[in-house]
Design a protein around this motif. Structure first.
Motif, PDB file in Angstrom:
ATOM      1  N   ARG A  80       0.854  -1.107   0.051  1.00 38.52           N
ATOM      2  CA  ARG A  80      -0.113  -0.016   0.025  1.00 38.52           C
ATOM      3  C   ARG A  80       0.985   1.241  -0.112  1.00 38.52           C
ATOM      4  O   ARG A  80       1.788   1.105   0.832  1.00 38.52           O
ATOM      5  CB  ARG A  80      -0.997   0.018   1.320  1.00 38.52           C
ATOM      6  CG  ARG A  80      -2.095   1.093   1.093  1.00 38.52           C
ATOM      7  CD  ARG A  80      -2.890   1.032   2.379  1.00 38.52           C
ATOM      8  NE  ARG A  80      -3.871   2.106   2.359  1.00 38.52           N
ATOM      9  CZ  ARG A  80      -4.882   1.985   1.625  1.00 38.52           C
ATOM     10  NH1 ARG A  80      -5.135   0.736   0.660  1.00 38.52           N
ATOM     11  NH2 ARG A  80      -5.988   3.159   1.442  1.00 38.52           N
ATOM     12  N   GLY A  81       0.654   2.089  -1.000  1.00 35.59           N
ATOM     13  CA  GLY A  81       1.612   3.380  -0.892  1.00 35.59           C
ATOM     14  C   GLY A  81       0.798   4.262  -2.108  1.00 35.59           C
ATOM     15  O   GLY A  81      -0.054   4.150  -2.418  1.00 35.59           O
ATOM     16  N   THR A  82       1.872   5.044  -2.717  1.00 34.58           N
ATOM     17  CA  THR A  82       1.469   6.106  -3.378  1.00 34.58           C
ATOM     18  C   THR A  82       2.412   6.040  -4.557  1.00 34.58           C
ATOM     19  O   THR A  82       3.682   6.076  -4.559  1.00 34.58           O
ATOM     20  CB  THR A  82       1.608   7.524  -2.906  1.00 34.58           C
ATOM     21  OG1 THR A  82       0.705   7.623  -1.835  1.00 34.58           O
ATOM     22  CG2 THR A  82       1.141   8.520  -3.816  1.00 34.58           C
ATOM     23  N   ASP A 109       5.613   4.294  -3.789  1.00 38.85           N
ATOM     24  CA  ASP A 109       6.648   4.689  -2.261  1.00 38.85           C
ATOM     25  C   ASP A 109       5.397   4.169  -1.231  1.00 38.85           C
ATOM     26  O   ASP A 109       4.497   4.695  -1.198  1.00 38.85           O
ATOM     27  CB  ASP A 109       6.224   6.228  -2.168  1.00 38.85           C
ATOM     28  CG  ASP A 109       7.378   6.734  -3.130  1.00 38.85           C
ATOM     29  OD1 ASP A 109       8.517   6.143  -3.516  1.00 38.85           O
ATOM     30  OD2 ASP A 109       7.113   8.115  -3.840  1.00 38.85           O
ATOM     31  N   LEU A 110       5.959   3.253  -0.239  1.00 35.07           N
ATOM     32  CA  LEU A 110       5.293   2.911   0.610  1.00 35.07           C
ATOM     33  C   LEU A 110       5.280   3.673   2.170  1.00 35.07           C
ATOM     34  O   LEU A 110       6.204   4.585   2.089  1.00 35.07           O
ATOM     35  CB  LEU A 110       5.930   1.562   1.284  1.00 35.07           C
ATOM     36  CG  LEU A 110       6.134   0.517  -0.007  1.00 35.07           C
ATOM     37  CD1 LEU A 110       6.722  -0.791   0.399  1.00 35.07           C
ATOM     38  CD2 LEU A 110       4.846   0.225  -0.706  1.00 35.07           C
ATOM     39  N   SER A 111       4.397   3.386   2.953  1.00 37.05           N
ATOM     40  CA  SER A 111       4.273   4.464   4.150  1.00 37.05           C
ATOM     41  C   SER A 111       5.515   4.042   4.879  1.00 37.05           C
ATOM     42  O   SER A 111       5.937   5.222   5.769  1.00 37.05           O
ATOM     43  CB  SER A 111       3.048   3.721   5.129  1.00 37.05           C
ATOM     44  OG  SER A 111       3.195   2.422   5.340  1.00 37.05           O
ATOM     45  N   ASP A 112       6.347   3.197   5.045  1.00 40.50           N
ATOM     46  CA  ASP A 112       7.486   3.108   5.678  1.00 40.50           C
ATOM     47  C   ASP A 112       8.777   3.952   5.192  1.00 40.50           C
ATOM     48  O   ASP A 112       9.804   3.764   5.636  1.00 40.50           O
ATOM     49  CB  ASP A 112       7.861   1.517   6.281  1.00 40.50           C
ATOM     50  CG  ASP A 112       8.230   0.776   4.909  1.00 40.50           C
ATOM     51  OD1 ASP A 112       8.287   1.321   3.858  1.00 40.50           O
ATOM     52  OD2 ASP A 112       8.537  -0.320   4.928  1.00 40.50           O
ATOM     53  N   THR A 115      10.716   1.881  -0.999  1.00 39.18           N
ATOM     54  CA  THR A 115      10.019   2.030  -2.563  1.00 39.18           C
ATOM     55  C   THR A 115      10.041   0.667  -3.074  1.00 39.18           C
ATOM     56  O   THR A 115      11.159  -0.169  -3.179  1.00 39.18           O
ATOM     57  CB  THR A 115      10.620   3.125  -3.548  1.00 39.18           C
ATOM     58  OG1 THR A 115      10.409   4.270  -2.885  1.00 39.18           O
ATOM     59  CG2 THR A 115       9.951   2.971  -4.725  1.00 39.18           C
ATOM     60  N   GLU A 142      -3.425   7.346  -2.549  1.00 41.49           N
ATOM     61  CA  GLU A 142      -3.091   6.117  -1.924  1.00 41.49           C
ATOM     62  C   GLU A 142      -3.800   4.971  -2.572  1.00 41.49           C
ATOM     63  O   GLU A 142      -4.734   5.026  -2.920  1.00 41.49           O
ATOM     64  CB  GLU A 142      -3.154   5.880  -0.336  1.00 41.49           C
ATOM     65  CG  GLU A 142      -2.520   5.098   0.353  1.00 41.49           C
ATOM     66  CD  GLU A 142      -2.600   5.173   1.896  1.00 41.49           C
ATOM     67  OE1 GLU A 142      -1.571   5.129   2.477  1.00 41.49           O
ATOM     68  OE2 GLU A 142      -3.964   4.997   2.292  1.00 41.49           O
ATOM     69  N   THR A 144      -3.697   0.376  -3.160  1.00 43.82           N
ATOM     70  CA  THR A 144      -3.463  -1.027  -2.669  1.00 43.82           C
ATOM     71  C   THR A 144      -3.354  -1.892  -3.699  1.00 43.82           C
ATOM     72  O   THR A 144      -4.077  -1.856  -4.611  1.00 43.82           O
ATOM     73  CB  THR A 144      -4.424  -1.479  -1.796  1.00 43.82           C
ATOM     74  OG1 THR A 144      -4.739  -0.557  -0.646  1.00 43.82           O
ATOM     75  CG2 THR A 144      -3.950  -3.060  -1.305  1.00 43.82           C
TER      76      THR A 144
END
Length: 270
Positions: A80-82, A109-112, A115, A142, A144
């Motif tokens: 999950r990211g952008t 780009d992930l939340s943590d 990439t 965002e 998924t």
């Protein structure tokens, strides 16, 4: 045994060595085909097993600088990211059913803060110099995604030039984009929300055994045929036929080669 003395001649020894070499090559090529068959069976089992297992978090399978293990390829992961649309990479020379096109790889780009590269699918184009501006954009905000984990390609085809490449290698693409990316990449299976203009989905490998079994048998048959042919030539030479170089052997053939005058003289004496 004196009739087999011809086997110790240079020509027959050289001929035998050539036959042995050809039979050995055919045997090894047959083994190679059967090894490929086993590899394909193992890959098919992995894909089918992963399909039943469902999706795992991407962080459990992939990590920065980590090479994807063979047993992890084709595992299904969820991330999950952008999408970083500005860093889209075009994979050139991807044809389908004879039509020209490209694969579209977009960093996610992930939340943590890490990439992962996502191959979103195939896009038909007549322009061999297609750029990221020519392909449909992914969903904004965002998103998924789920997809199959893939191992990095190797070789000169992985070079990245002007935002395009011929084969996906996460390290090479990460260096070109100035990003730290997870090792390996994802072949997109689904994304939510859906894009306004979806790309053609990734082509999955066929889950059959291919032609390797019959190719292996053919190579072994060729090797056996070479040995059989050699043994037949030995038999033919032994019984007074013509050898592998067309030279007549045996007393009857030698008599046939005598001049006509000598044959007449011999007949009068009889």
């Amino acid at each position: 045994m004196h009739k087999l003395r011809f086997l110790v001649s240079r020509r027959w020894i050289a001929f035998a060595l050539v036959v042995v070499f050809l039979a050995w090559v055919a045997w090894r090529l047959g083994e190679w085909q059967f090894h490929r068959l086993e590899d394909r069976r193992e890959r098919n089992e992995i894909i089918q097993r992963n399909e039943k297992a469902g999706a795992d978090p991407v962080a459990e399978v992939m990590a920065p600088g980590k090479t994807v293990a063979e047993t992890d390829e084709w595992r299904i992961v969820e991330a999950r990211g952008t999408y970083a649309v500005d860093d889209t990479v075009i994979v050139r020379y991807r044809t389908r059913d004879g039509a020209a096109g490209v694969d579209v790889v977009v960093p996610l780009d992930l939340s943590d803060g890490s990439t992962v590269l996502v191959d979103r699918g195939w896009f038909a184009t007549d322009n061999r110099g297609a750029t990221s501006e020519d392909v449909p954009e992914p969903p904004a905000g965002e998103v998924t995604v789920t997809g199959w984990v893939r191992r990095d390609a190797e070789g000169d085809s992985t070079a990245v030039t002007d935002g395009s490449t011929r084969a996906v290698n996460s390290e090479r693409i990460g260096e070109a984009l100035g990003r730290e990316v997870l090792g390996g990449w994802i072949d997109l299976r689904s994304e939510s929300p859906a894009p306004a203009t979806p790309l053609e989905p990734v082509e999955m490998p066929e889950l059959n055994e291919g032609p390797h079994f019959f190719y292996g048998l053919q190579w072994w048959f060729f090797g056996a045929l070479a040995i059989f042919g050699f043994l037949y030539l030995i038999y033919d030479e032994w019984r007074g036929g013509r050898g592998p170089w067309g030279k007549t052997r045996g007393p009857q053939s030698q008599r046939a080669e005598q001049p006509a005058v000598d044959r007449k003289h011999h007949a009068r004496q009889e």
